[in-house]
Design an enzyme around this catalytic site. Sequence first.
Site: not given
Length: 720
Positions: A130, A132, A357
Amino acid sequence: MSPRAMPSADAARRAAADSGIGTVLPARRHYAEGMATLVIVESPAKARKIAGYLGRDYVVRASLGHVRDLPGSKGEIPERYRAEPWAALGVNPQTFTPIYVVPASKQATVKELRQLAARADRVLFASDLDREGEAISYHLSRLLKVERPTRMVFTEITREALQAALHTTRPLDLHLVAAQEARRVIDRLVGYGVSPLLWGSVGGPLSAGRVQSAALMLAAQREMARMRFRPATFWSIRADVLTRPKFTATVTHVRSSEQPAGLPIARAADYTQDGVLKPGARVLEMTDGQARALSAYLDGKEATVTAVEVTETRSRPAPPFITSTLQQAGGRLKLSAKQVMDTAQRLYEGGFITYMRTDSPALSDEALTEARREAARLFGPGAVPAQPRQYATRNRNAQEAHEAIRPAGTTWRAPETVGLRGAELDVYTLIYQRTVASQMHDAVFDRTGVTLSCGAATLGAQGRVLKEPGFLHLLQDEEEGRDDQRLPALQQGQRVPLKARPPEGKKTSAPTRFTEATLVQAMEKAGIGRPSTYAQTLATLQTREYVRLTGRHLAVTAVGLLVATYLARQVPEMMQKDFTATMEAGLDDVAAGNTTRVAYLTRFWTEGLAQTIRRASRDAPNLPLPHLEGTRLRATGSGPHLVRGGQSVPLPPAVIPADLDGAQADAILQGTWTAKKARPAPDRPADGRAAPRQRRSTKGTARPRQGAVSRTDRKDEPDT
């Protein structure tokens, strides 16, 4: 996930310069052939698991999340910036240039990684896929002075997935890095810009955040609706129909000389939140006497069957889990959103499930094949339709690059064979069953509707019979809670005896408070936050004592109501879900390369929130309590006060304003109020084990003017 198409190295450098994140530093040296490859992941658990699959030619180490961040205290601000008026922010609000430092807690980690990188043949950055994770890889590449950082990405930790990832590496995606940096900067600016307003108006060590405050507004609006609610009384008149089997019918309409066609009896849906009939509602509001008279009339009479309608209905299996729906399903296991995500994190790092996620319910071709194979293994080849089911998200802001959450690997392990226990087994079982069931046949029912007539009264009954279980073979609990009854075979014109039940006087119900699961659902629907932010947002609201769990529901505290009131009046943009969703869409545009980080920040900060914050006053909010006449909450330097009858006294922290009645309010004013003893909240997961040490631990937050900020190892949560 197929790798994102990447620009050339020169184009990547230009994109980096345009986004403002800088270019990758030049090479230190030329790597030699034949030496070990260094693979850097985020957590030690993941490092151990991956090292076991890759073998001796690979050295796998964990960065423990982010290795660089905005300064966390005055002492961390580099000397050359300390004289700048914006130094405490850690960001230049004019250019949006951030100050990055290596926190003291990460110095040893960075030193070890530098030493390993110096001896390695090559370095693979394998943090999560992702934004991050991309930012973590970027900052590592800067610190380790790697000229052309190479990303190794995967959605599951299996031998096959890792081998595939080694052969499909890609360059760093600087657009994703820019989006993460934009999110980090805007959250710092918002938190540091708005929180001081709260200190001066509401008082106390309060905080505001881009996602946190919008979620608080959803909860506060529901709480205010509860306080404004006025119940209405209506009647339910039912009778048992003495057939075999017997069933229960409900009076739906009553005819009269004034209304020969009949009027429907008023139901809860016919009333407003103020307890009055909705405009245009043509219904019969029965009195106590009328309800009892009608019930007495029906008792012992015969009714005539006037209509029988049988229809086939189908129930489709739910899509595989995404982050929000997994958190919602965790409520069935009595797990909070945070406990669900912590458990899913351990399952992912242990190689049991794919990346947790995601906001896409889609499955890869390999996963579709395996889900169908598992369904056929369990229930025979007829358990699955001819073609696989593929699901698409309805969320227009979803990031479709990820797969749904599913069991890892190309051959899935049944829950009873994986060797898990407690919460980990429960969550894995949920994921396994939901994924397999998503590829099974619909459940098919015969739904029967019966209409009966008895004098002036019309009665109705509904029933449902399961014909073909389909996916309910695996997910029986999905259909629990339905108020279905078995109806006998009936013919039009048939006469059936009635035995009336006592009439039931009912009241309309106040809007239900959010649970953690339903608040996550509301946030997702409104476009507030992203999968990585839901659990931490809920935790932050509770840590700040803006909301409190009462049973399974989230009640808004006096402080939460006053904060929401102040922000709604002075910084209304932060509390508007559409504005927050637009900000999220802007970050998606940065990630897709459709706009630059600087353009995004200029639009939402310089031209937007910054101006609103400058105009905001620090007047203390004063909130009337709609359910208590002449009573209000008032913010003071010593905390919320209850103001009533010309008196103002501190409101005990244990009091939830919406639950306060007149007698309790008077007792508080008189100093005689005492709190009920409450059972302590559990601090252990549902499996009874001590809560594990978290990779995404959040340290305390202090006021920016004191030089302290919020920091997480992975900055995927809003800065508050």
